[in-house]
Scaffold this motif. Structure first.
Motif, PDB file in Angstrom:
ATOM      1  N   SER A   1       0.839  -1.190   0.000  1.00  0.00           N
ATOM      2  CA  SER A   1       0.000   0.000   0.000  1.00  0.00           C
ATOM      3  C   SER A   1       0.870   1.233   0.000  1.00  0.00           C
ATOM      4  N   ARG A   2       0.222   2.400  -0.061  1.00  0.00           N
ATOM      5  CA  ARG A   2       1.000   3.635  -0.027  1.00  0.00           C
ATOM      6  C   ARG A   2       1.535   3.907   1.370  1.00  0.00           C
ATOM      7  N   ARG A   3       1.120   3.118   2.340  1.00  0.00           N
ATOM      8  CA  ARG A   3       1.773   3.206   3.639  1.00  0.00           C
ATOM      9  C   ARG A   3       3.097   2.468   3.628  1.00  0.00           C
ATOM     10  N   GLN A   4       3.354   1.805   2.520  1.00  0.00           N
ATOM     11  CA  GLN A   4       4.585   1.038   2.389  1.00  0.00           C
ATOM     12  C   GLN A   4       5.711   1.968   1.962  1.00  0.00           C
ATOM     13  N   SER A   5       6.739   2.089   2.804  1.00  0.00           N
ATOM     14  CA  SER A   5       7.898   2.893   2.448  1.00  0.00           C
ATOM     15  C   SER A   5       8.753   2.122   1.446  1.00  0.00           C
ATOM     16  N   ARG A   6       9.261   2.827   0.452  1.00  0.00           N
ATOM     17  CA  ARG A   6      10.093   2.189  -0.569  1.00  0.00           C
ATOM     18  C   ARG A   6      11.572   2.349  -0.271  1.00  0.00           C
ATOM     19  N   GLN A   7      11.887   3.110   0.787  1.00  0.00           N
ATOM     20  CA  GLN A   7      13.292   3.357   1.109  1.00  0.00           C
ATOM     21  C   GLN A   7      13.644   2.752   2.462  1.00  0.00           C
ATOM     22  N   CYS A   8      14.895   2.359   2.571  1.00  0.00           N
ATOM     23  CA  CYS A   8      15.412   1.913   3.862  1.00  0.00           C
ATOM     24  C   CYS A   8      15.360   3.105   4.829  1.00  0.00           C
ATOM     25  N   PRO A   9      14.799   2.952   6.018  1.00  0.00           N
ATOM     26  CA  PRO A   9      14.640   4.098   6.924  1.00  0.00           C
ATOM     27  C   PRO A   9      15.964   4.595   7.499  1.00  0.00           C
ATOM     28  N   LEU A  10      17.040   3.881   7.288  1.00  0.00           N
ATOM     29  CA  LEU A  10      18.318   4.321   7.851  1.00  0.00           C
ATOM     30  C   LEU A  10      19.198   4.992   6.801  1.00  0.00           C
ATOM     31  N   CYS A  11      19.384   4.353   5.636  1.00  0.00           N
ATOM     32  CA  CYS A  11      20.285   4.934   4.628  1.00  0.00           C
ATOM     33  C   CYS A  11      19.526   5.706   3.561  1.00  0.00           C
ATOM     34  N   GLY A  12      18.210   5.512   3.472  1.00  0.00           N
ATOM     35  CA  GLY A  12      17.409   6.236   2.499  1.00  0.00           C
ATOM     36  C   GLY A  12      17.467   5.674   1.092  1.00  0.00           C
ATOM     37  N   GLU A  13      18.247   4.608   0.896  1.00  0.00           N
ATOM     38  CA  GLU A  13      18.328   3.986  -0.428  1.00  0.00           C
ATOM     39  C   GLU A  13      17.117   3.071  -0.639  1.00  0.00           C
ATOM     40  N   SER A  14      16.879   2.718  -1.897  1.00  0.00           N
ATOM     41  CA  SER A  14      15.748   1.853  -2.218  1.00  0.00           C
ATOM     42  C   SER A  14      15.873   0.500  -1.512  1.00  0.00           C
ATOM     43  N   ALA A  15      14.763   0.000  -0.974  1.00  0.00           N
ATOM     44  CA  ALA A  15      14.748  -1.298  -0.285  1.00  0.00           C
ATOM     45  C   ALA A  15      13.535  -2.077  -0.777  1.00  0.00           C
ATOM     46  N   ASP A  16      13.780  -3.222  -1.421  1.00  0.00           N
ATOM     47  CA  ASP A  16      12.679  -3.985  -2.013  1.00  0.00           C
ATOM     48  C   ASP A  16      12.332  -5.244  -1.244  1.00  0.00           C
ATOM     49  N   GLY A  17      12.973  -5.462  -0.079  1.00  0.00           N
ATOM     50  CA  GLY A  17      12.635  -6.625   0.727  1.00  0.00           C
ATOM     51  C   GLY A  17      13.321  -7.901   0.302  1.00  0.00           C
ATOM     52  N   ALA A  18      14.348  -7.795  -0.546  1.00  0.00           N
ATOM     53  CA  ALA A  18      15.074  -8.996  -0.956  1.00  0.00           C
ATOM     54  C   ALA A  18      15.976  -9.518   0.163  1.00  0.00           C
ATOM     55  N   GLU A  19      16.407  -8.631   1.038  1.00  0.00           N
ATOM     56  CA  GLU A  19      17.253  -9.024   2.172  1.00  0.00           C
ATOM     57  C   GLU A  19      17.058  -8.007   3.294  1.00  0.00           C
ATOM     58  N   GLY A  20      17.566  -8.342   4.499  1.00  0.00           N
ATOM     59  CA  GLY A  20      17.468  -7.427   5.626  1.00  0.00           C
ATOM     60  C   GLY A  20      16.264  -7.719   6.508  1.00  0.00           C
ATOM     61  N   GLY A  21      15.534  -6.670   6.894  1.00  0.00           N
ATOM     62  CA  GLY A  21      14.420  -6.842   7.819  1.00  0.00           C
ATOM     63  C   GLY A  21      13.174  -6.093   7.368  1.00  0.00           C
ATOM     64  N   PHE A  22      12.109  -6.291   8.121  1.00  0.00           N
ATOM     65  CA  PHE A  22      10.797  -5.691   7.841  1.00  0.00           C
ATOM     66  C   PHE A  22      10.381  -4.888   9.066  1.00  0.00           C
ATOM     67  N   PHE A  23       9.972  -3.636   8.883  1.00  0.00           N
ATOM     68  CA  PHE A  23       9.562  -2.824  10.027  1.00  0.00           C
ATOM     69  C   PHE A  23       8.104  -2.410   9.916  1.00  0.00           C
ATOM     70  N   GLN A  24       7.486  -2.161  11.086  1.00  0.00           N
ATOM     71  CA  GLN A  24       6.111  -1.661  11.159  1.00  0.00           C
ATOM     72  C   GLN A  24       6.021  -0.619  12.267  1.00  0.00           C
ATOM     73  N   ASP A  25       5.321   0.487  11.986  1.00  0.00           N
ATOM     74  CA  ASP A  25       4.965   1.459  13.011  1.00  0.00           C
ATOM     75  C   ASP A  25       3.498   1.208  13.343  1.00  0.00           C
ATOM     76  N   LEU A  26       3.221   0.753  14.553  1.00  0.00           N
ATOM     77  CA  LEU A  26       1.859   0.324  14.874  1.00  0.00           C
ATOM     78  C   LEU A  26       0.872   1.480  14.910  1.00  0.00           C
ATOM     79  N   ARG A  27       1.346   2.698  15.144  1.00  0.00           N
ATOM     80  CA  ARG A  27       0.415   3.829  15.222  1.00  0.00           C
ATOM     81  C   ARG A  27      -0.015   4.301  13.836  1.00  0.00           C
ATOM     82  N   SER A  28       0.929   4.522  12.962  1.00  0.00           N
ATOM     83  CA  SER A  28       0.602   5.044  11.631  1.00  0.00           C
ATOM     84  C   SER A  28       0.383   3.944  10.604  1.00  0.00           C
TER      85      SER A  28
END
Length: 429
Positions: free
Chosen positions: A276-303
Motif C-alpha cells: 500500500s502507499r503506507r509502504q515505504s520504498r526506502q530503507c529508513p536508515l540509509c534512504g536507499e531503495s529497499a525492495d525486501g530482498a534481504e534485511g528486515g521488515f519494520f512496522q509502526d503500529l500507530r501510523s
C-alpha cells in the motif's frame, strides 16, 4: 461498480448499559439525515434485535448478519429500512464461523458496498467483537463511569496486538448526568475526559447526555424503537448526535481522501501490488531503495507505516541500541517511554526477541545516545521527533527474504509473533 469498500464504524464496549446500541442506531439515522446521498448500513452482533425494531419495514426478516460470514457479497444481503438506512437482521444465536478474527475484515473489504457500515457489538470481548475491532476504520467506545473506562484498555489491546492503527480508537462519554458532582465538585464528564487523557486515549469533544426522554424511546408499549431525530428533537441529545454525526463524516472524508485506499483495490494482484502507499520504498536508515530482498521488515503500529531495512543498516541500528549480539532470526520492539516525554527527554525502551517471540534482552535508551536511532524513528513514523508520543515500532528479520512477511502465510505468522512480543513489552510497562 465493483470493488467498493465501506467506511466501517464499530461501537464497542465490554461493559453493558453504556448506551452502545442507542449510539449505533441513532448514529445511523443522523448520518443519513446529514448526508442524504450517502449509503448507511447497520448490523448488530448482539441478540436484542434493537436494530430490527428500529429499521425493519417488512414483516419478512431481512438477511441475517450471520450470512456476512457465508461468502455472499454484503450488497446482496442488506435490506432498505426505515429512515433510508440499510440493515442486516440480527441473529438470536450467532456462532463463530471459524477462529480467524480477520475473516470479517476480508468480508467487508470485498463487500462491494459504498458509504458507511456501522457495527454494534456485544458487551463481551468474544470472536465477533474482536473481528469488528480488527475490521474497523473508526472505533467509538462509550464510557459512562470508571469501570467502562478501565475496560477500554482491553479493546485497545486487541487493536494494538494485531498491529492495527490505534488512532482510529475514540472514547465517547455517554449517559452523562450533568447534575451529578464527584469529589471537589468535578462533573462526571470532566472526570472521564481527564482520566481518559491521562491514560493516553483520544476523547471526543462531544458527549451523550443521560435523558429520560431518550431512554423512553426504547421502552414503550409497542415493539418499535424510535430515533432521537424524530422523537426527541427538543433534547440536548439531539444536538449531541448531530455533532457525533459530523465527527464521523469528517473521519470518513479523511478515510476516502487517504492515498492508503489503494490497498483496498481488488484489481491489484501479486506481492508487489499488495504494497500500500503506507509502504515505504526506502530503507529508513540509509534512504536507499529497499525492495525486501534481504534485511528486515519494520512496522509502526500507530501510523501503520511499514517497509524494509537493509541487512547492514539493521546491524548498525541494533549495535547502536546496545542489544548485541543480533540473532540470525529475531525481532525488536522499540517503544517511546511516556514518563520521559513529560520530562522533555525523549527515551525509548528497546526489546530484542528470538524468532520464537521469547525475549533476549531489554534496555532503556535516551534518544540523545541512540546514534542513528533518531533518523530511524523519524523515517519509520514519518513524523519529527518533537511529535512522537507513545510510538511502538517493530522490526522482524528471518532467514527468508523479508518481503515474505507480506504474503498471506507471512502475515499470519507475523500476527502471532507480534501478539506474543507486545504482551511481553506492555506487560512490563
Amino acid at each position: 461498480m465493483a470493488g467498493r469498500v465501506p467506511f466501517v464504524v464499530v461501537v464497542a464496549s465490554e461493559k453493558g448499559g453504556v448506551g452502545k446500541t442507542t449510539i449505533a442506531t441513532n448514529l445511523a439515522v443522523y448520518l443519513k439525515a446529514l448526508h442524504e446521498d450517502l449509503p448507511v448500513t447497520i448490523a448488530s452482533f448482539d441478540n436484542h434485535f434493537s436494530v430490527d425494531a428500529m429499521f425493519a419495514i417488512r414483516r419478512a426478516a431481512a438477511a441475517s448478519v450471520a450470512e456476512l460470514f457465508a461468502g455472499r457479497p454484503a450488497r446482496d444481503l442488506v435490506d432498505l429500512g426505515e429512515y433510508g438506512v440499510q440493515y442486516l437482521a440480527s441473529e438470536r444465536q450467532l456462532l463463530p464461523p471459524d477462529d480467524d478474527p480477520l475473516h470479517l475484515r476480508r468480508v467487508l473489504r470485498q463487500a462491494d458496498l459504498d458509504g458507511i457500515f456501522i457495527l454494534d457489538t456485544r458487551p463481551i470481548l468474544d470472536y465477533f467483537t474482536r473481528s469488528a475491532l480488527l475490521a474497523a476504520d473508526l472505533v467509538l467506545v462509550p464510557v459512562k463511569d470508571r469501570p467502562s473506562l478501565v475496560n477500554a484498555a482491553s479493546l485497545l489491546h486487541v487493536v494494538r496486538a494485531a498491529g492495527g492503527a490505534t488512532d482510529k480508537f475514540w472514547l465517547l462519554p455517554s449517559l452523562i448526568d450533568s447534575r451529578l458532582r464527584l469529589r471537589e465538585h468535578i462533573g462526571v464528564r470532566e472526570f472521564l475526559v481527564e482520566s481518559a487523557r491521562e491514560r493516553g486515549y483520544q476523547v471526543l469533544d462531544t458527549f451523550i447526555s443521560k435523558s429520560p426522554k431518550v431512554e423512553s424511546l426504547t421502552t414503550n408499549l409497542s415493539s418499535r424503537v424510535y430515533p432521537v431525530l424524530t422523537h426527541a428533537r427538543n433534547t440536548a441529545v439531539h444536538t449531541q448526535f448531530r455533532q457525533l454525526g459530523d465527527f464521523v463524516l469528517r473521519c470518513r472524508q479523511a478515510f476516502v481522501s487517504s492515498p492508503a485506499q489503494s490497498v483496498h483495490d481488488p484489481s491489484q494482484t501479486g506481492m508487489v501490488n499488495r504494497l500500500s502507499r503506507r509502504q515505504s520504498r526506502q530503507c529508513p536508515l540509509c534512504g536507499e531503495s529497499a525492495d525486501g530482498a534481504e534485511g528486515g521488515f519494520f512496522q509502526d503500529l500507530r501510523s501503520r507505516r511499514q517497509g524494509f531495512i537493509h541487512g547492514g543498516c539493521l546491524q548498525t541500528l541494533v549495535a547502536d541500541s546496545l542489544l548485541e549480539p543480533l540473532p540470525d532470526q529475531g525481532a525488536m520492539v522499540w517503544r517511546i517511554d511516556e514518563e520521559a516525554l513529560h520530562e522533555d527527554e525523549l527515551c525509548f525502551s528497546a526489546h530484542l526477541f528470538k524468532e520464537s517471540g521469547d525475549e533476549l534482552a531489554a534496555d532503556q535508551i535516551s534518544l540523545n545516545s541512540a546514534g542513528c536511532g533518531q533518523a530511524f524513528l523519524q523515517a519509520t513514523t514519518g513524523r519529527p521527533l518533537a511529535e512522537l508520543y507513545r510510538e511502538t515500532l517493530m522490526l522482524f528479520w528471518t532467514a527468508a527474504a523479508p518481503r515474505e512477511f507480506l504474503s498471506p502465510k507471512g502475515r499470519r505468522a507475523l500476527a502471532g509473533r507480534r501478539k506474543k512480543m507486545l504482551r511481553e513489552v506492555f506487560g512490563r510497562l
